[in-house]
Design an enzyme around this catalytic site. Structure first.
Site, PDB file in Angstrom:
ATOM      1  CG  ASN A 188      -1.731  -1.214   1.405  1.00  0.00           C
ATOM      2  OD1 ASN A 188      -2.058  -1.873   0.420  1.00  0.00           O
ATOM      3  ND2 ASN A 188      -2.105  -1.543   2.627  1.00  0.00           N
ATOM      4  CG  HIS A 210       5.409  -0.344   4.964  1.00  0.00           C
ATOM      5  ND1 HIS A 210       5.068   0.987   4.880  1.00  0.00           N
ATOM      6  CD2 HIS A 210       4.275  -0.988   5.312  1.00  0.00           C
ATOM      7  CE1 HIS A 210       3.783   1.138   5.175  1.00  0.00           C
ATOM      8  NE2 HIS A 210       3.267  -0.051   5.434  1.00  0.00           N
TER       9      HIS A 210
END
Lengths: 345, 345
Positions: free
Chosen positions: B165, B178
Site C-alpha cells: 500500500n 514498506h
C-alpha cells in the site's frame, strides 16, 4: 464529443472513445466499463472538493435548468416536486449507441448500452437522507420502484442497480442528498453469484435462502437491529464493513418493483431508523447502500429475494483486499448490533 | 489483551475477541476476517494523519527497538541492514491460536490462524519505493522470496499474499516505504478463481493462460509498456483502474519462491521502471501492488503463473462497484500505455 481531455497531468491527454465499452477480463470473468465520459467528472472531483456552493447546486429546487429534463417527478400536495429523477450528466453507459459485441478470442467486449439516472431525494439543500422525514424516504423508494418499472421497457437492458453514495469518502460527487440507478445490458457478477447460490439453496431445500435467513437471525437475536411487521434489519454475520446492515422484507418478494404502497411506507420508516442509528451512533459516517433485486424481466423468482445492503465506509480497502477478495472487519457484528440497538433513531 | 476499545465514538466500546475469526458469507462464499486486533490501528488512522514525525518512525534505522525482533534482515557490504522484515504490530491474523472451526448450518467460521509481516524496504526515511536504486528493489523482492519459503514451514498455512500500500489513499498507515505479507490458512477467493480458470484453460488448450497472455499482448503491442529478456509489463485490456499494470515472467513459473537471483535482479530493474513511469507520469499517485503466486505447498503447477498486479488508486470505488462487482475505468488502457511509454522511467 469533447476534444482531448487532460488526465491528472496536462501531458496525458485522453481521446474520448466514440462510445463506452464493456470489457471482459478473460481469466476471471470480471467486467469493466471503460468510459471516457466519466473522465471530466473524475477530474472535477480531483481538482475541486465535493462541496458545491449553494447557488450552484444543480439538485436544488430553482436550479432545475442545470439538469436535463426530469424523467420522473413526485409532487407534494401543493404541486411542488419532492423527489426528482434526472439523467446523470456524466453517465458511465449510454442509451444512444448501437449494441455491438466483439471478440478475437482474447479481447471480448461490447458497447456499454445503458442508462444512468440520478434520484434527487429532496428539493432543499439537505445533505443527509437520514435528516428527511420518513414520508420523504417513502417517496424516494417509490421513485426507485417507478424507475425500475420503466427500465423494463428497453429490451436491450437486463439489470438496474440502485445505489447511494453518501459522503465524499463513499464516492458522492455532490453533497445534495441523491442516489442513482445504473441500468446495464448484463446481470452484474455479484448479483449473478447471489442468484446462482440462492437457486442452489432453493433446489436443495425448497425454500428461499433469504426467507430462512431473517428467521435464523431473528431467532439468534444477537445481530438483529430493527424489526417491523414487514421488515427485518440485521447485521450480517460475515459483514465486510463495521456496522454493515441488511434490510429484508419478511414476506418473500424477489422484485422490488412489486413492493406495495403500504410496504413502501413502512420501509421508509425502517430505512430512516437504520440510517439515523448509523448517523447518531457513528458520528455521521460516509456510507453506501445498494438494492439487490431480481433481473429486469426475470419475472417473480421463488429462490431470490430483494434486499438492501447498507455499507458504512469507516474502514479502508487496500492491497490485501484487492488482491485476495477478503475483507477485514475490526468490529464483531454482534457487538455493533448491541451498540446500535442502544442508539435512539 | 487490551480492555474495551472505543470505536469512533466513546460510547461504542468494543470488547476484544479472544482471537481473530474467519467468517464465511454463506450465500456467496466470501470470507471476512473479524479482527479486533486491527481496531487500535484503525483508530490511530482515524484520529491522526498518516504522516509520522521522523524521530518516531518505527521503520527507520536506529529505531529498531520500536518493532519486534526481525524475522529477516538483508545486509549491505558494511553489515548494515538494507531490508528488514518484522511482525506487523497490528496483525489481522494470529499464529499463536489453536486452529478451530465451527458451523451451525448458517454461521461458518474458524479461528484466523496466520501471520502478518512487514517488509521495511530501506533503512532511511524514504517514502517511495520508486526513488530507491534498482538493487534495493531486488533485495525487497529477495525478501519476499525468502519469507514465502519460510511460510511453507507452518503446515496450518495455505497461502501468502504479498502486497504493498503506497500512499495514504491506498491504505498505507506509515509513510516509510514498506510492503507486507499476510499468510492465511486458506487460498483466497480471488486467487482460487484464477487457479480454477487457469486450470480450465490448461485442460482445454494444454497451455498456460499467462504464457499465452504475454505473447498475445506482445503481438498486439498497443497495451505493452516494458519488455526485458525475462519480463513483460503490459496494461490489461480490462484493467479495473486507470494505468493498471501486469508484470509477468515470460518463462513459465508458478511459484515466485523459485525465482532465480538473476531474474530477481532483472525484476528489480523492471519494477523500478514501471513504478517510476507511474510516479513521473501521474504525479506520484497512491497505488497498491499485489503478488499472485501459487499456494504455499502446491508444488510447481503447469497451469498457473505468478504475476504482479500494480493498481494506481486515482479513481474511487463506491456503491455501484461494491454492489455489482463492475469497475469503471475512465482511461482506455491502450491510451494509458501509449502515454506511459512516452514517460522516462
Amino acid at each position: 464529443m469533447q476534444d482531448e481531455i487532460p488526465f491528472h497531468v496536462p501531458s496525458f491527454r485522453v481521446r474520448p472513445l466514440p462510445a463506452p465499452e464493456l470489457r471482459k477480463d478473460l481469466l476471471v470473468d470480471r467486467w469493466v466499463i471503460v468510459s471516457t465520459d466519466r473522465l471530466s467528472r473524475a477530474l472535477e472531483l480531483h481538482s475541486a472538493n465535493t462541496v458545491t456552493p449553494l447557488e450552484a447546486c444543480p439538485f436544488c429546487a430553482g436550479n432545475e435548468r442545470m439538469t436535463s429534463a426530469a424523467l420522473l417527478e413526485l409532487f407534494d400536495e401543493h404541486g411542488r416536486w419532492r423527489v426528482r429523477v434526472v439523467p446523470n450528466l456524466y453517465p458511465a453507459v449510454r442509451s444512444n449507441v448501437v449494441a455491438q459485441a466483439w471478440s478475437d478470442g482474447w479481447h471480448d467486449g461490447c458497447k456499454a448500452v445503458g442508462r444512468q439516472e440520478v434520484v434527487v431525494e429532496c428539493p432543499q439543500h439537505e445533505t443527509s437522507l437520514a435528516n428527511l422525514p420518513a414520508e420523504q424516504l417513502t417517496q424516494v423508494l417509490g421513485a426507485y420502484r417507478e424507475r425500475l418499472q420503466a427500465a423494463q421497457e428497453d429490451p436491450r437492458l437486463a439489470y438496474a442497480i440502485v445505489f447511494k453514495n453518501s459522503g465524499a469518502e463513499a464516492g458522492a460527487s455532490l453533497e445534495h442528498a441523491h442516489s442513482q440507478l445504473l441500468i446495464l445490458p448484463q446481470v452484474p457478477r455479484i448479483v449473478q453469484e447471489e442468484l446462482d447460490a440462492a437457486k442452489r439453496h432453493f433446489d436443495s431445500n425448497s425454500r428461499c435462502f433469504f426467507c430462512d435467513w431473517w428467521r435464523v437471525e431473528q431467532e439468534a437475536g444477537v445481530r438483529q437491529l430493527l424489526d417491523s411487521p414487514r421488515f427485518s434489519v440485521f447485521l450480517p454475520y460475515a459483514g465486510r464493513f463495521p456496522c454493515e446492515m441488511c434490510i429484508l422484507p419478511k414476506e418473500h418478494q424477489s422484485r422490488f418493483e412489486e413492493i406495495s404502497a403500504e410496504a413502501c411506507q413502512e420501509l421508509g420508516d425502517v430505512l430512516r431508523s437504520a440510517l439515523r442509528k448509523l448517523q447518531r451512533g457513528l458520528n455521521d459516517p460516509p456510507y453506501n447502500y445498494i438494492l439487490h433485486t431480481a433481473p429486469l424481466r426475470s419475472g417473480a423468482l421463488p429462490h431470490y429475494h430483494w434486499h438492501l445492503e447498507v455499507l458504512p465506509r469507516i474502514t479502508g480497502v487496500a492491497g490485501f483486499e484487492w488482491g485476495s477478495g477478503y475483507f477485514i472487519n475490526p468490529v464483531p457484528p454482534e457487538q455493533a448490533a448491541a451498540y446500535l440497538r442502544s442508539v435512539q433513531p
